[in-house]
Design a protein around this motif. Structure first.
Motif, PDB file in Angstrom:
ATOM      1  N   ASP A 118       9.741   2.732   5.891  1.00 29.94           N
ATOM      2  CA  ASP A 118       7.740   2.429   6.459  1.00 29.94           C
ATOM      3  C   ASP A 118       7.130   1.596   5.228  1.00 29.94           C
ATOM      4  N   ILE A 119       7.105   0.536   5.812  1.00 35.59           N
ATOM      5  CA  ILE A 119       6.096  -0.178   4.064  1.00 35.59           C
ATOM      6  C   ILE A 119       4.981  -0.665   4.980  1.00 35.59           C
ATOM      7  N   GLU A 169       0.851  -1.171  -0.253  1.00 38.49           N
ATOM      8  CA  GLU A 169       0.065   0.147  -0.031  1.00 38.49           C
ATOM      9  C   GLU A 169       0.453   1.104   0.333  1.00 38.49           C
ATOM     10  N   SER A 170       1.493   1.191   0.636  1.00 37.19           N
ATOM     11  CA  SER A 170       2.646   2.510   0.548  1.00 37.19           C
ATOM     12  C   SER A 170       4.248   1.623   1.356  1.00 37.19           C
ATOM     13  N   MET A 171       5.403   2.754   0.305  1.00 32.89           N
ATOM     14  CA  MET A 171       6.510   2.980   0.932  1.00 32.89           C
ATOM     15  C   MET A 171       7.215   4.350   1.010  1.00 32.89           C
ATOM     16  N   LYS A 172       7.543   4.271   2.454  1.00 29.15           N
ATOM     17  CA  LYS A 172       8.289   6.072   2.400  1.00 29.15           C
ATOM     18  C   LYS A 172       9.271   5.313   3.592  1.00 29.15           C
ATOM     19  N   GLU A 173      10.287   6.130   2.516  1.00 26.06           N
ATOM     20  CA  GLU A 173      11.086   6.899   3.706  1.00 26.06           C
ATOM     21  C   GLU A 173      11.519   7.711   3.996  1.00 26.06           C
ATOM     22  N   ARG A 174      12.332   7.304   5.483  1.00 25.79           N
ATOM     23  CA  ARG A 174      11.963   9.554   6.328  1.00 25.79           C
ATOM     24  C   ARG A 174      13.352   8.387   6.824  1.00 25.79           C
ATOM     25  N   GLY A 175      14.622   9.153   6.368  1.00 27.06           N
ATOM     26  CA  GLY A 175      15.839   9.535   7.048  1.00 27.06           C
ATOM     27  C   GLY A 175      16.623   8.128   5.938  1.00 27.06           C
ATOM     28  N   ARG A 176      17.083   7.005   7.553  1.00 28.27           N
ATOM     29  CA  ARG A 176      18.078   6.109   7.280  1.00 28.27           C
ATOM     30  C   ARG A 176      16.289   4.236   7.432  1.00 28.27           C
ATOM     31  N   ILE A 177      14.819   4.565   7.401  1.00 28.03           N
ATOM     32  CA  ILE A 177      14.688   4.447   7.868  1.00 28.03           C
ATOM     33  C   ILE A 177      13.422   4.008   6.835  1.00 28.03           C
ATOM     34  N   GLU A 200      15.286  -9.980   4.537  1.00 30.59           N
ATOM     35  CA  GLU A 200      15.834  -9.792   2.460  1.00 30.59           C
ATOM     36  C   GLU A 200      15.230  -8.154   2.523  1.00 30.59           C
ATOM     37  N   ILE A 201      14.040  -8.056   2.644  1.00 28.84           N
ATOM     38  CA  ILE A 201      14.062  -6.780   2.119  1.00 28.84           C
ATOM     39  C   ILE A 201      14.841  -5.644   2.312  1.00 28.84           C
ATOM     40  N   GLU A 202      15.338  -5.658   3.896  1.00 28.86           N
ATOM     41  CA  GLU A 202      16.823  -4.207   4.697  1.00 28.86           C
ATOM     42  C   GLU A 202      17.460  -4.630   3.664  1.00 28.86           C
ATOM     43  N   ASP A 203      18.433  -6.172   3.236  1.00 29.58           N
ATOM     44  CA  ASP A 203      19.175  -6.152   2.035  1.00 29.58           C
ATOM     45  C   ASP A 203      19.377  -5.668   0.735  1.00 29.58           C
ATOM     46  N   MET A 204      17.750  -5.823   0.671  1.00 33.96           N
ATOM     47  CA  MET A 204      17.609  -5.055  -1.035  1.00 33.96           C
ATOM     48  C   MET A 204      17.865  -3.538  -1.458  1.00 33.96           C
ATOM     49  N   LEU A 205      17.167  -3.325   0.328  1.00 33.14           N
ATOM     50  CA  LEU A 205      16.488  -1.317   0.201  1.00 33.14           C
ATOM     51  C   LEU A 205      17.968  -0.608   0.714  1.00 33.14           C
ATOM     52  N   GLU A 206      18.655  -1.740   1.414  1.00 38.14           N
ATOM     53  CA  GLU A 206      20.058  -0.907   2.105  1.00 38.14           C
ATOM     54  C   GLU A 206      19.666  -0.278   3.262  1.00 38.14           C
ATOM     55  N   MET A 207      18.277  -0.535   3.413  1.00 37.19           N
ATOM     56  CA  MET A 207      18.441   0.583   4.733  1.00 37.19           C
ATOM     57  C   MET A 207      17.487  -0.347   6.323  1.00 37.19           C
ATOM     58  N   LYS A 208      17.310   0.094   6.817  1.00 39.11           N
ATOM     59  CA  LYS A 208      15.757  -0.471   8.563  1.00 39.11           C
ATOM     60  C   LYS A 208      14.803  -0.050   7.551  1.00 39.11           C
ATOM     61  N   VAL A 209      13.741  -1.329   7.720  1.00 39.27           N
ATOM     62  CA  VAL A 209      12.287  -0.810   7.345  1.00 39.27           C
ATOM     63  C   VAL A 209      11.382  -1.126   8.838  1.00 39.27           C
ATOM     64  N   ASN A 210      10.401  -0.631   8.447  1.00 40.47           N
ATOM     65  CA  ASN A 210       9.461  -1.031   9.375  1.00 40.47           C
ATOM     66  C   ASN A 210       8.702  -1.334   8.680  1.00 40.47           C
ATOM     67  N   LEU A 211       8.286  -3.403   8.774  1.00 40.76           N
ATOM     68  CA  LEU A 211       7.442  -3.665   8.432  1.00 40.76           C
ATOM     69  C   LEU A 211       6.215  -4.068   8.768  1.00 40.76           C
ATOM     70  N   GLN A 212       4.909  -3.150   8.286  1.00 38.92           N
ATOM     71  CA  GLN A 212       3.520  -3.475   8.791  1.00 38.92           C
ATOM     72  C   GLN A 212       2.777  -4.620   7.604  1.00 38.92           C
ATOM     73  N   LEU A 213       1.926  -5.749   8.637  1.00 37.60           N
ATOM     74  CA  LEU A 213       1.650  -6.730   7.999  1.00 37.60           C
ATOM     75  C   LEU A 213      -0.158  -6.411   8.573  1.00 37.60           C
TER      76      LEU A 213
END
Length: 305
Positions: A229-230, A219-227, A263-276
């Protein structure tokens, strides 16, 4: 690089019955994970393009859904994608298991291959599961069925003989400049790869009857700094499935998220906050509108014609 008159570039498609290791082989050849893998058939639903750039040429791989007997509109779409690809490429890689028995599924593929003028390389995968001396007999079984340009035994899992396979593919590509920049690995949008990685974890963790009936939308992928949010939604077909996907106290959903995140963090090369989240859309696999919404558009197939 592309000034080189001996440079080659072209398209190779991987076909085969579900579960022969097409996505594993493609990931191995590219050197990183793009296509999702699981031990459940029909894991790949769309035609995925990945790119391998070498000093002597560029191979664009199309990983297609497995060719199988369709049971619904999604199934029809998947088979159409796979069969359409055969005439759109420079070389076909047909992946088979190491066996002397050629079943109905393989016979169906042989009939499709007889209709095409595209060169076919037979790739006997999973050679790590059989004795070396048995492989000659398997080659012999298949050689009688079709006039293959090359027959290459490999182990996608271990990487055995994959360098030989790459050289064989280059043989059949036309001379010409690269299609993509050398740092391009795939034409898949990031959102789509993220959705597929989540779907892969769900496929691996859930019981047999559910996985075919799930899709994932980001639904959304937003970067804030080094994180980053998905927010993503797992779509299923029944209320009873929703309960299983969420699990007792949300445990299953947490597990899916926990396995997908690294795996998503590896691909994007940044920290991920994932909401499902989980939503029910009854019979989405037989609805043209919902199929289109989830990225499976039958019109995409005709574009190559």
């Amino acid at each position: 690089m592309n000034e080189n008159p001996a440079y080659k570039s072209g398209f190779a498609t991987l076909i085969g019955r579900p579960n022969v290791g097409k996505s594993t082989l493609m990931n191995r050849l590219i050197g990183q994970k793009i296509a999702i893998t699981s031990n459940k058939p029909q894991t790949t639903r769309n035609r995925i393009q990945t790119v391998l750039t070498l000093d002597e040429g560029q191979i664009v791989f199309l990983d297609t859904p497995g060719i199988h007997k369709a049971k619904n509109k999604l199934g029809d779409y998947m088979v159409n994608v796979a069969e359409h690809t055969l005439n759109d490429v420079d070389v076909i890689l047909w992946l088979v298991e190491p066996t002397n028995f050629i079943g109905a599924g393989e016979r169906h593929i042989i009939e499709q291959l007889k209709k095409t003028k595209t060169p076919v390389i037979l790739v006997i995968n999973k050679t790590d599961t059989v004795k070396k001396e048995e492989i000659l007999a398997f080659i012999d079984t298949y050689r009688k069925e079709l006039d293959f340009q090359e027959i290459v035994p490999v182990s996608a899992l271990k990487g055995d003989n994959t360098d030989v396979l790459i050289q064989c593919i280059l043989k059949y590509l036309p001379y010409g400049p690269a299609f993509y920049d050398e740092d391009t690995i795939t034409d898949q949008p990031m959102r789509q790869i993220v959705a597929e990685l989540i779907r892969e974890k769900a496929l691996r963790l859930l019981s047999e009857e559910i996985p075919h009936g799930i899709a994932v939308t980001v639904e959304s992928m937003k970067e804030r700094g080094r994180i980053c949010d998905i927010e993503a939604t797992i779509i299923c077909e029944r209320d009873s499935h929703k309960g299983i996907i969420i699990g007792k106290g949300g445990q299953m959903l947490k597990k899916i998220g926990a396995q997908a995140r690294p795996e998503i963090e590896d691909m994007l090369e940044m920290k991920v906050n994932l909401q499902l989240w989980v939503k029910v859309k009854k019979d989405w696999r037989d609805s043209d509108i919902l199929l289109k919404n989830f990225g499976y558009n039958p019109k995409d197939i005709e574009m190559g014609e």
